[in-house]
Scaffold this active site. Sequence first.
Site, PDB file in Angstrom:
ATOM      1  N   CYS A 260       1.731   0.664  -8.750  1.00 65.55           N
ATOM      2  CA  CYS A 260       2.954   1.244  -8.184  1.00 65.55           C
ATOM      3  C   CYS A 260       4.032   1.445  -9.232  1.00 65.55           C
ATOM      4  O   CYS A 260       4.951   2.238  -9.030  1.00 65.55           O
ATOM      5  CB  CYS A 260       3.496   0.334  -7.067  1.00 65.55           C
ATOM      6  SG  CYS A 260       2.356   0.137  -5.691  1.00 65.55           S
TER       7      CYS A 260
ATOM      8  N   GLU B  99       3.597   9.950  -5.594  1.00 64.56           N
ATOM      9  CA  GLU B  99       2.976   8.922  -6.428  1.00 64.56           C
ATOM     10  C   GLU B  99       1.576   9.383  -6.791  1.00 64.56           C
ATOM     11  O   GLU B  99       0.702   9.481  -5.924  1.00 64.56           O
ATOM     12  CB  GLU B  99       2.917   7.594  -5.680  1.00 64.56           C
ATOM     13  CG  GLU B  99       2.297   6.476  -6.496  1.00 64.56           C
ATOM     14  CD  GLU B  99       2.239   5.162  -5.741  1.00 64.56           C
ATOM     15  OE1 GLU B  99       2.505   4.117  -6.365  1.00 64.56           O
ATOM     16  OE2 GLU B  99       1.937   5.172  -4.533  1.00 64.56           O
TER      17      GLU B  99
ATOM     18  N   GLU C 191       5.693  -3.439   0.657  1.00 63.76           N
ATOM     19  CA  GLU C 191       5.761  -3.153  -0.777  1.00 63.76           C
ATOM     20  C   GLU C 191       4.950  -1.881  -0.965  1.00 63.76           C
ATOM     21  O   GLU C 191       3.726  -1.898  -0.925  1.00 63.76           O
ATOM     22  CB  GLU C 191       5.191  -4.324  -1.577  1.00 63.76           C
ATOM     23  CG  GLU C 191       5.621  -4.325  -3.037  1.00 63.76           C
ATOM     24  CD  GLU C 191       4.811  -3.362  -3.890  1.00 63.76           C
ATOM     25  OE1 GLU C 191       5.290  -2.218  -4.131  1.00 63.76           O
ATOM     26  OE2 GLU C 191       3.710  -3.723  -4.295  1.00 63.76           O
TER      27      GLU C 191
ATOM     28  N   GLY D 298       0.826  -1.201   0.000  1.00 63.42           N
ATOM     29  CA  GLY D 298       0.000   0.000   0.000  1.00 63.42           C
ATOM     30  C   GLY D 298       0.853   1.241   0.000  1.00 63.42           C
ATOM     31  O   GLY D 298       1.986   1.239  -0.503  1.00 63.42           O
TER      32      GLY D 298
END
Length: 475
Positions: free
Chosen positions: A281, A375, A247, A227
């Site tokens: 991601c 992001e 991750e 996440g």
Amino acid sequence: MDVRTFWLAGRPATGETDLTVTNPHDGRAVGRYSVPTDAQVEEAVAAAHAVSREAAALPVHVRAEALAHVSRRLAARADEIAHLITAENGKPIFWARGEVNRAVSTFRFAAEEARRWSGQAQRLDTEPAAAGRLAYVSRVPKGPVLAITPFNFPLNLVAHKVAPAIAVGAPIIIKPAPATPLSSLVLGEILAETDLPAGMFSVLPVQNERAAALVDDPRLPVVSFTGSAPVGYSIADQVPRKHVTLELGGNAAAVVLADADLDWAAQRVALFSNYQAGQSCIAVQRVIVEQPVYDAFVERLLPAVAGLVTGDPADEKTQVGPLVSEAAAERVEQWVKEAVAGGARVLAGGTREGATVAPTVLADVPHDAKVACEEVFGPVMILQPAASIDEAYAMVNDSKYGLQAGVFTRSLDAAFRANRELEVGGVIIGDVPSYRADQMPYGGVKDSGIGREGVHSAMEDLTYEKVMVLTGLSL
């Protein structure tokens, strides 16, 4: 509408309340699921703890056959599950089918790795004092695993936690994302068809605010989280003595060098900046192009972006669907507006309709704009010219994230230099950073996480080495 049960120590169960899952594209209800009570969560944790020794001692063939069964059943129900992913996540059916196929492979790889998973013998009589001694080195599960999974791959990212755990004999409790629990509940249904012992798995669709108690529980010594970085590092800070695998996010860069195949690069960058509405991601976010080919690349990129089909995710032709919620789309839209207010130019897109953001290309983005340094997790890319390969690689590294990078080049020297210099967990040569094979090590550096996924790598991560020394042998 039927209410889906959750999975409590391997059996179906219902709680006292249930919640509705809606389709991000049109807001219609696509499913209801039962929510575990606190007492049921406690029962699941106690069962995982109680079965941990039995699970670790399970014969390899039992673990491997359970994993192979899941792989086969996912393949048999692939169309049904793909449509379920599309309904709860908004992912176009084209990409949902790909996700199911990957999950089929992930469980197959785990079944194969489980059969290869074995100890090794090491002679110790290399020194006179150890004459007659032999070490047997095996790997032992660290204990039951708490798996906290995200919405963007509601099946395969669950598979990447469940399959390695079963392969090594570790019980696992799955807490799926509240927005997309249905896929993992179907996975629980398939797991329940196996001969795994009761307590080996639970699927608990609880809300995020109830996860902290699970993270704290000492009976779950391993936490595997996928996440956002803020949440991931808060988990690591919360339980510093636990084994935590993270991750996390990225703002993946694709580098286009002057010797690249520009047509190929433009097509791949266009597609993989926008696939799954950029909610990956390793979706392309920053596009760094060597100055001599910058204009020629942009001339190819913009038509490729314009040619993407945006619309109903249930339509087989759709390539770009909605974000997971309208709130997520509003955030992306706001980030684009902030960049434009700071001087960025919109070359494509920049608009929003409900939960759908049009594929967006920005140029002249300020260095400190969120779409450049955070992001974005949406269908937005920024274009950045680089004067040289030196500058291009330095720009990739000028980020707090380091998950994967892609480098379009025909030069073997440039490829090995990228592998040597880029501060990322994976370098994809000749393609976008969005490539992932489910058997390879996957993870990042810096704020992109701790540890590695990929079936074999995750199996190692969930276990520790244990040495038994045999004495008085005639070797």
